[in-house]
Design an enzyme around this catalytic site. Structure first.
Site, short mmCIF file in Angstrom:
data_model
loop_
_atom_site.label_atom_id
_atom_site.label_comp_id
_atom_site.label_asym_id
_atom_site.label_seq_id
_atom_site.Cartn_x
_atom_site.Cartn_y
_atom_site.Cartn_z
N LYS A 118 -4.92 -1.22 -14.71
CA LYS A 118 -4.56 -1.54 -13.50
C LYS A 118 -4.03 0.07 -13.20
O LYS A 118 -3.89 0.85 -14.12
CB LYS A 118 -3.21 -2.06 -13.23
CG LYS A 118 -3.09 -2.79 -11.78
CD LYS A 118 -3.97 -3.83 -11.61
CE LYS A 118 -3.89 -4.36 -10.39
NZ LYS A 118 -4.68 -5.68 -9.88
P1 NAD Z 1 -3.59 -6.72 0.76
O1 NAD Z 1 -3.04 -5.38 0.67
O2 NAD Z 1 -5.06 -6.77 1.38
O3 NAD Z 1 -2.73 -7.80 1.37
C1 NAD Z 1 -1.34 -8.12 1.26
C2 NAD Z 1 -0.84 -9.04 2.17
O4 NAD Z 1 0.50 -9.28 1.86
C3 NAD Z 1 -0.86 -8.26 3.72
O5 NAD Z 1 -1.05 -9.22 4.39
C4 NAD Z 1 0.64 -7.98 3.62
O6 NAD Z 1 1.14 -8.09 4.90
C5 NAD Z 1 1.37 -9.18 2.98
N1 NAD Z 1 2.75 -9.07 2.56
C6 NAD Z 1 3.38 -8.06 1.79
N2 NAD Z 1 4.60 -8.17 1.32
C7 NAD Z 1 4.77 -9.51 2.14
C8 NAD Z 1 5.88 -10.14 2.25
N3 NAD Z 1 7.05 -9.88 1.89
N4 NAD Z 1 5.84 -11.48 3.12
C9 NAD Z 1 4.81 -11.90 3.32
N5 NAD Z 1 3.50 -11.28 3.31
C10 NAD Z 1 3.55 -10.09 2.78
O7 NAD Z 1 -3.58 -7.11 -0.66
P2 NAD Z 1 -4.70 -8.16 -1.56
O8 NAD Z 1 -5.86 -7.69 -2.06
O9 NAD Z 1 -4.73 -9.49 -0.50
O10 NAD Z 1 -3.72 -8.73 -2.65
C11 NAD Z 1 -2.48 -9.67 -2.70
C12 NAD Z 1 -2.29 -10.08 -3.79
O11 NAD Z 1 -3.67 -10.57 -4.55
C13 NAD Z 1 -1.65 -9.19 -5.03
O12 NAD Z 1 -0.67 -9.80 -5.85
C14 NAD Z 1 -3.13 -8.88 -5.58
O13 NAD Z 1 -2.76 -7.96 -7.10
C15 NAD Z 1 -3.68 -10.16 -5.70
N6 NAD Z 1 -5.07 -10.15 -6.21
C16 NAD Z 1 -6.10 -9.47 -5.64
C17 NAD Z 1 -7.25 -9.22 -5.55
C18 NAD Z 1 -8.36 -8.71 -4.92
O14 NAD Z 1 -9.67 -9.01 -5.13
N7 NAD Z 1 -8.12 -7.98 -3.66
C19 NAD Z 1 -7.74 -10.13 -6.75
C20 NAD Z 1 -6.70 -10.69 -7.64
C21 NAD Z 1 -5.49 -10.64 -7.18
#
Ligand code: NAD
Length: 425
Positions: A118
């Site tokens: 990461k």
């Molecule tokens: P992103 O930055 O695209 O979106 C994050 C979202 O969470 C945004 O809408 C933000 O406004 C919201 N958010 C942040 N704090 C918040 C809160 N306190 N309450 C409500 N909403 C809140 O990120 P992402 O890529 O969608 O990642 C989200 C999660 O998924 C993370 O834990 C990441 O590690 C995990 N993840 C992502 C991927 C990927 O392919 N992008 C793959 C596996 C896991």
């Protein structure tokens, strides 16, 4: 023996520290279940490589800011390190280490030949201009350059980064190498060798896992989604497309609720235009924290770690939690949910669709060939359902929760790789 926390621990308990404590606690329980010896437990608890870098960024007004960046390779016993890159102000070395460790178990669980890694930069990307963000990304990549490469460590998007970030990384790495190296990152734009189906892959995997765990027709099943970004947005869409009624969604701006079901496509358009879900006219506003307590069938946390804790877990009414985010449920909350009969489909299974299609993208890059979206989706479904079946069978055989079973499978595969390879020298 319980696993020792690395000695770099600061006195302050940050959210990252809590995430690492959760990851180490899960590993401790799993190692106990598997009867692993102390040496191997310590190997699995400690990252192989951790790099901390200072990233100087020239701001538009001429000021110089310096932010902290990290890249952690937790384990490389089964293949190159693989894991996302996060831009968020709360990023620290502990959070990055926890996320890298979860990547190791995830890749092993779904049977793809990667270790876990990461990266992160402690910065709020929304406070930077595009040019500042590009300079920051390129300088960070330059600082971690010795660690990454298509056969060494392959970054991908995570919170606060996207396909544009991946394009800058690919370009910076390629310029330094002297030729184009598309396989150094995944989640790239398709014009640069990105895979069809990668953008929605994590969310598609969440949908596949949720429907498998429901075990009944999704028609009318009520859903609440926390986080409306790259994972939560399309996950809400895919679940609605399958017939579920998405009644609540939240993001940093706030939370919205409509008992009759939100029009997810319109909500996505609204959020893209206005910068968040707040103010969507076809819904009522909801205090953000209340989303976890709604009387829904399925809850999808898709934001950050530590969303469901011992404080709010007793009030969770959803029968099923499908973890789109990494580490959204703390170990204390896990116990409360299990006691209350809530099924949790764990992160390393539920959100594995992203790394599965990242792997497919990397395979296509290594072959200089591209597959149809149908081929990609078929393979994603096959790997997700195979892992789901293995986890549920292990849970039933051994009397474990789905999280414990997923960790038993993932950790045992990595432990076996260590045992087969032996120790050098
Ligand atoms: P992103 O930055 O695209 O979106 C994050 C979202 O969470 C945004 O809408 C933000 O406004 C919201 N958010 C942040 N704090 C918040 C809160 N306190 N309450 C409500 N909403 C809140 O990120 P992402 O890529 O969608 O990642 C989200 C999660 O998924 C993370 O834990 C990441 O590690 C995990 N993840 C992502 C991927 C990927 O392919 N992008 C793959 C596996 C896991």
């Amino acid at each position: 023996m319980s696993i020792m926390v690395p000695s770099t621990t600061p006195a302050l308990i940050t959210p990252g520290r809590q995430a690492l404590d959760s990851a180490l606690h899960q590993l401790d329980r799993t190692a106990e279940h598997l009867g692993l010896d102390d040496g191997l437990r310590t190997m699995l608890a400690t990252p192989r490589r951790s790099l901390t870098v200072s990233v100087p960024v020239r701001r538009e007004d001429g000021r110089l800011d310096v932010v902290q960046g990290y890249r952690v390779q937790h384990n490389v016993s089964r293949g190159p390190a693989k894991g996302g890159l996060r831009f968020h102000p709360a990023v620290d070395i502990h959070e990055v280490t926890a996320l890298a460790m979860w990547m190791t178990w995830k890749c092993a669980l779904v049977g793809i030949p990667y270790g876990g890694a990461k990266g992160g930069v402690a910065v709020d990307p929304t406070g930077l201009t595009t040019r500042e963000l590009e300079r920051l990304t390129r300088r960070y990549v330059n600082e971690i350059l010795p660690l990454i490469g298509p056969e060494k460590d392959i970054p991908a998007p995570d919170v606060g980064t996207d396909e544009r970030t991946m394009a800058w990384i690919m370009d910076t790495y390629s310029v330094n190498t002297g030729y184009s190296v598309p396989g150094v990152v995944t989640g790239k734009p398709t014009t640069l060798g990105g895979s069809l189906g990668r953008a929605g892959a994590t969310s598609r995997g969440v949908q596949i896992a949720a429907l498998a765990a429901l075990g009944r027709s999704p028609e009318g099943v009520t859903v609440a989604v926390q986080g409306f970004g790259k994972v939560g947005g399309p996950a809400a869409q895919y679940l609605a497309d399958a017939g579920c009624k998405v009644v609540a969604v939240s993001d940093v701006s706030g939370a919205v609720y409509n008992a009759a079901g939100l029009d997810v496509a319109r909500l996505r358009a609204w959020a893209a235009e206005s910068g968040g879900v707040r103010g969507f006219h076809q819904a009522d506003e909801l205090p953000r924290e209340d989303l976890f307590e709604l009387d829904v069938d399925v809850l999808v946390p898709a934001a950050l770690e530590g969303a469901i804790t011992e404080a709010n877990a007793p009030r969770v009414r959803a029968r099923l939690i499908v973890e789109g985010a990494n580490g959204p449920v703390t170990p204390e909350a896990d116990e409360i949910l299990a006691a209350n009969g809530t099924t949790v489909v764990p992160d390393i299974l539920a959100n594995a669709g992203g790394v599965i299609v990242s792997y497919l993208e990397w395979v296509q890059n290594m072959q200089a060939y591209s597959w149809s979206s149908g081929d990609v989706e078929l393979k994603l479904r096959e790997l997700m359902l195979a892992a789901y079946a293995e986890v549920t069978a292990t849970a039933a055989d051994r009397g474990l929760t789905l999280r414990q079973a997923a960790h038993v499978i993932g950790v045992s595969r990595v432990a076996e790789a260590h045992q087969m390879r032996g120790l050098y020298p």
